[in-house]
Enzyme design. Structure first.
Site, PDB file in Angstrom:
ATOM      1  N   HIS A  53      47.365  56.821  43.434  1.00 61.88           N
ATOM      2  CA  HIS A  53      45.800  56.290  44.308  1.00 61.88           C
ATOM      3  C   HIS A  53      45.922  55.317  44.747  1.00 61.88           C
ATOM      4  CE1 HIS A  53      40.944  57.183  43.836  1.00 61.88           C
ATOM      5  NE2 HIS A  53      41.575  56.462  44.774  1.00 61.88           N
ATOM      6  N   HIS A  87      44.194  53.093  48.642  1.00 58.85           N
ATOM      7  CA  HIS A  87      43.385  52.920  50.272  1.00 58.85           C
ATOM      8  C   HIS A  87      44.495  52.355  50.922  1.00 58.85           C
ATOM      9  CE1 HIS A  87      40.106  55.521  48.656  1.00 58.85           C
ATOM     10  NE2 HIS A  87      40.726  54.345  47.495  1.00 58.85           N
ATOM     11  N   LYS A  91      42.414  65.773  47.788  1.00 57.35           N
ATOM     12  CA  LYS A  91      41.441  64.730  47.348  1.00 57.35           C
ATOM     13  C   LYS A  91      40.074  66.315  47.560  1.00 57.35           C
ATOM     14  CE  LYS A  91      39.956  61.606  45.311  1.00 57.35           C
ATOM     15  NZ  LYS A  91      40.281  60.384  44.752  1.00 57.35           N
ATOM     16  N   HIS A  94      37.563  62.523  42.253  1.00 56.85           N
ATOM     17  CA  HIS A  94      36.920  61.648  42.044  1.00 56.85           C
ATOM     18  C   HIS A  94      35.610  62.084  41.430  1.00 56.85           C
ATOM     19  CE1 HIS A  94      34.764  57.933  43.002  1.00 56.85           C
ATOM     20  NE2 HIS A  94      33.334  58.318  42.984  1.00 56.85           N
ATOM     21  N   HIS A 104      41.474  58.075  38.606  1.00 56.56           N
ATOM     22  CA  HIS A 104      40.818  56.709  37.951  1.00 56.56           C
ATOM     23  C   HIS A 104      39.784  56.443  36.365  1.00 56.56           C
ATOM     24  CE1 HIS A 104      37.862  57.758  40.916  1.00 56.56           C
ATOM     25  NE2 HIS A 104      38.320  57.230  42.076  1.00 56.56           N
ATOM     26  N   ASP A 136      43.767  52.675  42.540  1.00 55.97           N
ATOM     27  CA  ASP A 136      43.063  52.900  43.459  1.00 55.97           C
ATOM     28  C   ASP A 136      42.472  51.235  44.385  1.00 55.97           C
ATOM     29  OD1 ASP A 136      40.759  53.357  44.545  1.00 55.97           O
ATOM     30  OD2 ASP A 136      39.431  53.783  43.008  1.00 55.97           O
TER      31      ASP A 136
END
Ligand code: DOR
Ligand code: ZN
Length: 345
Positions: free
Chosen positions: A13, A15, A99, A136, A174, A247
């Site tokens: 995961h 970004h 996602k 999420h 997460h 994350d």
């Protein structure tokens, strides 16, 4: 001096953003990690297979020549996502997961799903073709306290969805609560959870005690200490249902240090050092490889990386920058609040 050799880790995961930020951060991940699942919450989001192909090309272009890092692409689920496009993306080998951001849950999620019913045709197709859904896991209902949003999501969204589509593979991303860990432990199949580096290290005091500390603010927000202890127990247990998803979410400092700061903690650069520290503290160094390098690939149906990395523990603390400079601006690096003795050689 102690050393530990493990298979090269992956980040399930991550970004990476786009443009100058992408160029500034991709090397911090590719230095240690073989692959990473890349989050699609760009502006505008990555919603079609064509968007994902062009984003993958931009990631590759931002990497140094010869860098073997492999970005694993995801699609951002909307109420209009086309099941045929998702299936074509998986068949071509480009798309690793889809996602789900509940609309409004976090950074750039306003285009996310409001009405799960509208996403059912895509979710049914994903269950048929074995494509995982990354979630999420927080409700966005204003009445629900931010510290309860994960537990309420499990009860009101995730569990009903999994009962309706038991063949759908779901990654709860997460995980931040004992409720989340217990829910994963109670399920026999098609559910796994990723855990971040920072949620193993901080509880909510880090954000709020002695002043408000925006660089410890992320979503889902860090919870009470007993939740952190449950995450530590799960991560260091070796249980195949738990694996690393950092994350790591860079924002430039002016967007963190202001009246309404963005959610996100940047850990790519020191994650492996932090994790070795945590696993050593828990007397579980021999379980680190399962968490960072074996459980994730097994869940996603991929082989573990062939090559290895060596972690070295030295008496003198390892040094890493407090901030990195990117073309988009400075990004503060996660400070675990203890010296890091382990480093990747
Ligand atoms: O803290 C976070 N930052 N949590 C998320 O879910 C999104 C991420 C981001 O994109 O900044
Ligand atoms: Zn994220």
């Amino acid at each position: 001096m102690k050393t530990l050799s493990i298979r090269r880790p992956d980040d399930w995961h991550l970004h990476l953003r786009d443009g100058a930020m992408l160029e500034g951060v991709v090397g911090d991940t590719s230095r240690h990690f073989g692959r990473a699942i890349i989050m699609p919450n760009l502006v505008p989001p990555v919603v079609t297979t064509a968007d994902a192909a062009s984003y993958r090309d931009r990631i590759r272009a931002a990497m140094s020549p010869g860098d073997a890092f492999k970005p694993l692409m995801t699609l951002y689920l909307t109420e209009h996502t086309d099941p045929a496009d998702v299936e074509a993306g998986q068949r071509s080998g480009l798309i690793t997961a889809v996602k789900l951001y509940p609309a409004g849950a976090t950074t750039n999620s306003h285009g996310g799903v409001r009405d799960m019913e509208k996403a059912m045709p895509v979710l049914e197709r994903m269950a048929d073709i074995g494509l995982p859904l990354c979630v999420h896991g927080e409700v966005t209902t204003p009445e629900v306290d931010i510290f309860d949003r994960e537990a309420v999501f499990i009860e009101t969204v995730l569990d009903p969805l999994r009962r309706r589509l038991p063949e759908l593979k779901v990654t709860m991303e997460h995980v931040t609560t004992k409720e989340g860990i217990d829910y994963i432990l109670s399920s026999k199949k098609n559910l796994a959870g990723s855990i971040t580096t920072h949620h193993l290290i901080i509880n909510r005091n880090a954000i709020l005690v002695g002043g408000i500390r925006p660089h410890y603010y992320c979503l889902p927000v860090a919870k009470r200490e007993h939740h952190r202890l449950a995450l530590r127990a799960a991560a260091t247990s070796g249980d195949a249902r738990f694996f690393l998803g950092t994350d790591s979410a860079p924002h430039v400092d002016p967007l963190k240090e202001c009246g309404c700061g963005c959610a996100g903690i940047y850990t790519s650069i020191n994650t492996m050092s932090c994790l070795a520290h945590v696993f050593e503290e828990e007397n579980a160094l021999e379980k680190l490889e399962a968490f960072t390098s074996l459980n994730g690939p097994a869940w996603y149906g991929l082989p573990a990386n062939e090559d290895r990395i060596t972690l070295v523990r030295r008496e003198e603390p390892a040094s890493y920058p407090a901030k990195i400079e990117t073309g988009a601006g400075p990004v503060t690096v996660f400070d675990p609040m203890f010296p890091l003795h382990w480093a990747v050689e």
